[in-house]
Write a protein that holds these residues in place. Structure first.
Motif, mmCIF file in Angstrom:
data_model
loop_
_atom_site.group_PDB
_atom_site.id
_atom_site.type_symbol
_atom_site.label_atom_id
_atom_site.label_comp_id
_atom_site.label_asym_id
_atom_site.label_seq_id
_atom_site.Cartn_x
_atom_site.Cartn_y
_atom_site.Cartn_z
ATOM 1 N N ALA A 17 -0.391 -21.801 6.089
ATOM 2 C CA ALA A 17 -0.619 -21.071 4.839
ATOM 3 C C ALA A 17 0.674 -20.942 4.043
ATOM 4 O O ALA A 17 0.675 -21.089 2.825
ATOM 5 C CB ALA A 17 -1.212 -19.697 5.129
ATOM 6 N N LEU A 20 1.498 -24.136 2.280
ATOM 7 C CA LEU A 20 0.595 -24.433 1.167
ATOM 8 C C LEU A 20 0.613 -23.338 0.097
ATOM 9 O O LEU A 20 -0.198 -23.375 -0.827
ATOM 10 C CB LEU A 20 -0.837 -24.603 1.700
ATOM 11 N N SER A 21 1.512 -22.379 0.246
ATOM 12 C CA SER A 21 1.621 -21.239 -0.685
ATOM 13 C C SER A 21 0.296 -20.500 -0.822
ATOM 14 O O SER A 21 -0.117 -20.109 -1.916
ATOM 15 C CB SER A 21 2.110 -21.705 -2.065
ATOM 16 N N GLN A 22 -0.360 -20.291 0.291
ATOM 17 C CA GLN A 22 -1.624 -19.554 0.332
ATOM 18 C C GLN A 22 -1.396 -18.209 1.001
ATOM 19 O O GLN A 22 -0.420 -18.026 1.731
ATOM 20 C CB GLN A 22 -2.684 -20.342 1.102
ATOM 21 N N PRO A 23 -2.306 -17.242 0.789
ATOM 22 C CA PRO A 23 -2.154 -15.944 1.464
ATOM 23 C C PRO A 23 -2.307 -16.092 2.974
ATOM 24 O O PRO A 23 -3.019 -16.982 3.447
ATOM 25 C CB PRO A 23 -3.279 -15.092 0.877
#
Length: 66
Positions: A17, A20-23
């Motif tokens: 995460a 991928l610059s996801q929360p």
């Protein structure tokens, strides 16, 4: 890769995460208490254990009212 436990999988998910610059995903077991509470309430619901064919106790009117 062999088997991984829940903590190792969570760390892999955190790393993925972040890349991928996801929360970040929630930690494992975060919702266990609410799931078990809902299951307990569903099982303890009034009338859940008494099904058709359950004899009526003394003083309890039968479904036909007789």
């Amino acid at each position: 890769m062999g088997r991984v436990n829940a903590t190792q999988q969570h760390l892999l998910d955190l790393h993925r995460a972040a890349g991928l610059s996801q929360p970040a995903p929630p930690p494992p077991g975060r919702h266990d208490r609410s799931v078990l509470r809902d299951l307990y309430r569903r099982l303890r619901r009034p009338g859940a254990s008494s099904g058709p064919g359950t004899p009526s106790g003394p003083g309890t009117p039968s479904p036909s009212g007789v």
